[in-house]
Scaffold this motif. Structure first.
Motif, PDB file in Angstrom:
ATOM      1  N   LYS A 346       0.819  -1.289  -0.070  1.00  0.00           N
ATOM      2  CA  LYS A 346      -0.022   0.065   0.036  1.00  0.00           C
ATOM      3  C   LYS A 346       0.976   1.404   0.013  1.00  0.00           C
ATOM      4  O   LYS A 346       0.496   2.298  -0.631  1.00  0.00           O
ATOM      5  N   ILE A 347       2.043   1.162   0.706  1.00  0.00           N
ATOM      6  CA  ILE A 347       3.085   2.420   0.615  1.00  0.00           C
ATOM      7  C   ILE A 347       3.340   2.473  -0.779  1.00  0.00           C
ATOM      8  O   ILE A 347       3.299   3.778  -1.347  1.00  0.00           O
ATOM      9  N   THR A 348       3.466   1.534  -1.559  1.00  0.00           N
ATOM     10  CA  THR A 348       3.896   1.692  -2.959  1.00  0.00           C
ATOM     11  C   THR A 348       2.929   2.252  -3.820  1.00  0.00           C
ATOM     12  O   THR A 348       3.178   3.126  -4.500  1.00  0.00           O
ATOM     13  N   LEU A 349       1.643   1.856  -3.513  1.00  0.00           N
ATOM     14  CA  LEU A 349       0.534   2.422  -4.156  1.00  0.00           C
ATOM     15  C   LEU A 349       0.406   3.648  -3.903  1.00  0.00           C
ATOM     16  O   LEU A 349      -0.150   4.719  -4.834  1.00  0.00           O
ATOM     17  N   PHE A 350       0.530   4.230  -2.791  1.00  0.00           N
ATOM     18  CA  PHE A 350       0.461   5.679  -2.475  1.00  0.00           C
ATOM     19  C   PHE A 350       1.354   6.473  -3.032  1.00  0.00           C
ATOM     20  O   PHE A 350       1.346   7.601  -3.662  1.00  0.00           O
ATOM     21  N   ALA A 380       4.650   0.426 -13.484  1.00  0.00           N
ATOM     22  CA  ALA A 380       4.842  -1.017 -13.316  1.00  0.00           C
ATOM     23  C   ALA A 380       5.146  -1.131 -11.798  1.00  0.00           C
ATOM     24  O   ALA A 380       4.664  -2.354 -11.296  1.00  0.00           O
ATOM     25  N   ALA A 381       5.366  -0.491 -10.916  1.00  0.00           N
ATOM     26  CA  ALA A 381       5.454  -0.688  -9.465  1.00  0.00           C
ATOM     27  C   ALA A 381       3.885  -0.760  -8.977  1.00  0.00           C
ATOM     28  O   ALA A 381       3.661  -1.567  -8.159  1.00  0.00           O
ATOM     29  N   PHE A 382       3.085   0.340  -9.591  1.00  0.00           N
ATOM     30  CA  PHE A 382       1.862   0.006  -9.258  1.00  0.00           C
ATOM     31  C   PHE A 382       0.996  -1.186  -9.609  1.00  0.00           C
ATOM     32  O   PHE A 382       0.497  -1.686  -8.891  1.00  0.00           O
ATOM     33  N   PHE A 383       1.533  -1.763 -10.533  1.00  0.00           N
ATOM     34  CA  PHE A 383       0.703  -3.087 -11.269  1.00  0.00           C
ATOM     35  C   PHE A 383       1.406  -4.186 -10.261  1.00  0.00           C
ATOM     36  O   PHE A 383       0.717  -4.957  -9.829  1.00  0.00           O
ATOM     37  N   ILE A 384       2.908  -4.048  -9.877  1.00  0.00           N
ATOM     38  CA  ILE A 384       3.253  -5.019  -8.985  1.00  0.00           C
ATOM     39  C   ILE A 384       2.602  -4.765  -7.377  1.00  0.00           C
ATOM     40  O   ILE A 384       2.146  -5.893  -6.961  1.00  0.00           O
ATOM     41  N   ALA A 385       2.369  -3.784  -6.992  1.00  0.00           N
ATOM     42  CA  ALA A 385       1.901  -3.544  -5.722  1.00  0.00           C
ATOM     43  C   ALA A 385       0.339  -4.177  -5.735  1.00  0.00           C
ATOM     44  O   ALA A 385      -0.210  -4.469  -4.666  1.00  0.00           O
ATOM     45  N   SER A 386      -0.242  -3.809  -6.905  1.00  0.00           N
ATOM     46  CA  SER A 386      -1.622  -4.510  -7.077  1.00  0.00           C
ATOM     47  C   SER A 386      -1.856  -5.971  -7.138  1.00  0.00           C
ATOM     48  O   SER A 386      -2.759  -6.280  -6.256  1.00  0.00           O
ATOM     49  N   LEU A 387      -0.844  -6.482  -7.496  1.00  0.00           N
ATOM     50  CA  LEU A 387      -0.936  -8.017  -7.506  1.00  0.00           C
ATOM     51  C   LEU A 387      -0.716  -8.447  -6.245  1.00  0.00           C
ATOM     52  O   LEU A 387      -1.335  -9.475  -5.669  1.00  0.00           O
ATOM     53  N   SER A 388       0.122  -7.834  -5.234  1.00  0.00           N
ATOM     54  CA  SER A 388       0.062  -8.081  -3.996  1.00  0.00           C
ATOM     55  C   SER A 388      -1.095  -7.975  -3.285  1.00  0.00           C
ATOM     56  O   SER A 388      -1.531  -8.741  -2.383  1.00  0.00           O
ATOM     57  N   MET A 389      -1.793  -6.863  -3.405  1.00  0.00           N
ATOM     58  CA  MET A 389      -3.107  -6.435  -2.784  1.00  0.00           C
ATOM     59  C   MET A 389      -4.133  -7.749  -3.449  1.00  0.00           C
ATOM     60  O   MET A 389      -5.008  -7.891  -2.475  1.00  0.00           O
ATOM     61  N   ILE A 390      -4.217  -7.909  -4.519  1.00  0.00           N
ATOM     62  CA  ILE A 390      -5.033  -9.097  -5.124  1.00  0.00           C
ATOM     63  C   ILE A 390      -4.847 -10.280  -4.447  1.00  0.00           C
ATOM     64  O   ILE A 390      -5.665 -11.133  -3.999  1.00  0.00           O
ATOM     65  N   GLY A 391      -3.510 -10.590  -4.204  1.00  0.00           N
ATOM     66  CA  GLY A 391      -3.025 -12.199  -3.651  1.00  0.00           C
ATOM     67  C   GLY A 391      -2.505 -12.959  -4.732  1.00  0.00           C
ATOM     68  O   GLY A 391      -2.617 -14.058  -4.627  1.00  0.00           O
ATOM     69  N   VAL A 392      -1.963 -12.226  -5.826  1.00  0.00           N
ATOM     70  CA  VAL A 392      -1.492 -13.366  -6.719  1.00  0.00           C
ATOM     71  C   VAL A 392      -0.029 -13.434  -6.411  1.00  0.00           C
ATOM     72  O   VAL A 392       0.973 -12.594  -6.260  1.00  0.00           O
ATOM     73  N   PRO A 393       0.516 -14.934  -6.578  1.00  0.00           N
ATOM     74  CA  PRO A 393       1.913 -15.245  -6.229  1.00  0.00           C
ATOM     75  C   PRO A 393       2.639 -14.785  -7.359  1.00  0.00           C
ATOM     76  O   PRO A 393       2.199 -14.879  -8.515  1.00  0.00           O
ATOM     77  N   PRO A 394       3.807 -14.445  -7.046  1.00  0.00           N
ATOM     78  CA  PRO A 394       4.623 -14.778  -5.779  1.00  0.00           C
ATOM     79  C   PRO A 394       4.764 -13.525  -4.956  1.00  0.00           C
ATOM     80  O   PRO A 394       5.350 -13.415  -3.870  1.00  0.00           O
ATOM     81  N   ALA A 395       3.560 -12.571  -5.100  1.00  0.00           N
ATOM     82  CA  ALA A 395       3.601 -11.381  -4.334  1.00  0.00           C
ATOM     83  C   ALA A 395       3.424 -11.555  -3.020  1.00  0.00           C
ATOM     84  O   ALA A 395       2.639 -12.636  -2.748  1.00  0.00           O
TER      85      ALA A 395
END
Length: 512
Positions: A346-350, A380-395
């Motif tokens: 979330k800090i990445t997204l903000f 690109a960073a927003f996309f990666i952090a989004s994957l973690s929020m969604i719960g997509v591995p390996p995030a």
């Protein structure tokens, strides 16, 4: 378990305390002021992480500063739960220090010394709360955090900032001065002291179930920083603050203080056995499940990027509480680990939202068509952090959601499992279209109304940023001091998904 007397918790706090006065002293020397904040962040993290081997070996560190009255000490205690929160807050302060310099200078924000001083006090309060040995010490740092972040929320001193900060302080201080104070006083009356205990301070007390349930509800409402509905409105209102405030304080320090305090109550005030006997766990699980789903739906309807992230935070915070109150081993581990996974993502997204504003002066999702070609690192960073929020591995978010799902099965709560799956779908629905719009839509293909958004205030409150004049993406480019921290935090959100051992070990030590 061995209790070790050490001044290291006090030393970790002293770094921030000294830095406050140094920052104020360098009021006319911005370079020295900003370097001080960065150096203090590194020193604080090094002191905090130096205590990790002691805690991971099953021991605790204690230090009593003074006694207020019999049964109440101003005392520090470093245990596994405190280390989770303190590690996250102190480590992310390093990145936020660099990011804040880039943001505040590129936007030419006013009162920067006041900003950095309050910023420093905020981390001081967060780590103080993490290392509190009892409810009294925790209450002091909890209140300090509320009061010192108030100037950060109204930093811009616009009509929207004053309105947002008023709601912020009324919710947080109002609930703590009524419900939380009542809960602490009743706890002292019942137990005779306020010290956290491994099996629960109230585990063996002679009190009626009704009284204990009332105390628990007062704690749950009093710790409004956890943003459980309907005590959540302060968080979207706080988006009027500059993005570094939204990023660190409303994605990490303030909101994490809220869920951290709830976990303290569940694990070390009531204890899991008493929670189960009073049937408070599953009841709370359904309350926070309502928050998870409804706030995700609210996020889906928000065009303002920061408000969308704010409602996402309301939802994600309840994952932490949900895991704890499931009272199953996997559920509790999932909730604890989600504190870290959510913080880095979330800090990445903000950070990304602030980068978009600084580079392009855009605040609405509908304005972001094609911006990924201009700000590739940010998006690109927003996309990666989004994957973690969604719960997509390996995030990292996958690890905590996996444990939460297993925990709901262990608790034989199929409705909770359905909530987790439904919220994951909603996460994808409000995050992935942003990346699609940024990289795959052509510039100018967004809605016609986007320029109206850029020229007028949002009817739901301020955005915390200025507005675009409607000139397309022009010569938009990444700002290094802003882009570097967000790229690094996005990478870490993947790394802690691949190597989750540190936070998993602490989580398992907590529930042992």
């Amino acid at each position: 378990m061995e209790v070790i007397e050490s001044v290291r918790p006090l030393l970790a706090l002293s770094v921030s305390f000294i830095a406050i006065f140094v920052v104020l002293g360098f009021n006319k020397m911005p370079n020295q002021r900003d370097i001080t904040s960065f150096v203090a962040a590194i020193l604080k993290f090094l002191i905090v992480i130096s205590m990790a081997p002691v805690i991971l070996s099953g021991n605790t560190i204690e230090y009593t500063l003074f006694t207020v009255m019999p049964g109440i000490d101003f005392k520090f205690r470093v245990d596994a739960l405190g280390m989770v929160f303190a590690t996250i807050a102190s480590f992310l302060w390093i990145f936020a220090s660099v990011y804040s310099v880039g943001y505040m200078r590129s936007t030419r924000e006013r009162a920067q010394t006041r900003f950095f001083a309050c910023f420093t006090v905020s981390i001081f309060a967060a780590v103080g709360g993490a290392f509190s040995a009892n409810l009294f010490t925790l209450l002091v740092f909890y209140e300090v955090l509320s009061l010192v972040t108030y100037p950060l929320v109204y930093h811009k001193e616009t009509a929207e900032s004053w309105a947002g900060s008023k709601k912020y302080i009324i919710y947080l201080v109002g609930t703590s001065k009524t419900f939380l104070l009542a809960a602490v006083v009743l706890t002292f009356y019942i137990a005779g002291n306020l010290d956290f205990a491994p099996k629960g301070l109230l585990a063996d007390v002679n009190a009626s179930p009704l009284l204990l349930t009332v105390v628990y509800i007062c704690f749950l409402i009093g710790f409004a920083k956890a943003a459980i509905m309907p005590f959540h409105a302060w968080l979207p209102a706080a988006m009027v603050a500059p993005t570094p405030v939204s990023a660190l304080l409303h994605a990490v320090a303030v909101v994490k203080m809220g869920v951290f305090c709830v976990l303290r109550v569940v694990f070390h005030v009531f204890g899991t056995d008493l929670m189960g006997e009073l049937n408070l766990g599953i009841a709370t699980a359904y309350v926070v499940s309502f928050t998870i789903i409804l706030s995700s739906i609210y996020a889906l309807t928000q065009d303002n990027l920061k408000r969308r992230l704010a409602y996402s935070t309301v939802s994600q915070l309840s994952y932490v509480v949900l895991g704890a109150v499931l009272l199953t081993p996997s559920g509790m581990v999932g909730g604890i680990v989600h504190i870290a996974n959510h913080a880095f993502s979330k800090i990445t997204l903000f950070f990304c939202a602030g980068s978009i504003y600084c580079a392009a002066h855009k605040t609405e999702v509908s304005q972001l068509s094609g911006i990924g070609r201009k700000l590739p690192w940010t998006m690109a960073a927003f996309f990666i952090a989004s994957l973690s929020m969604i719960g997509v591995p390996p995030a990292g978010g996958f690890i905590s959601k996996w444990y939460l799902a297993i925990g709901s099965i262990e608790a034989k709560q199929v409705p909770i499992l359905i909530v987790l799956l439904a919220s994951t779908v909603l996460n994808a629905a409000y995050f992935l279209p942003i990346t699609y719009k940024a990289f795959f839509e052509k510039e100018g293909s967004g809605h016609k109304k986007e320029w109206d958004h850029a020229l007028n205030e949002d009817s739901h409150g301020g955005h915390g940023e200025g507005h675009d004049s409607g000139h397309g993406h022009g010569d938009i480019k990444e700002i290094p001091l802003i882009a570097i921290p967000l790229v690094l935090t996005s990478i870490i959100s993947i790394v802690i998904g691949i190597y989750p051992d540190y936070f998993l070990s602490l989580a398992k030590e907590i529930i042992r």
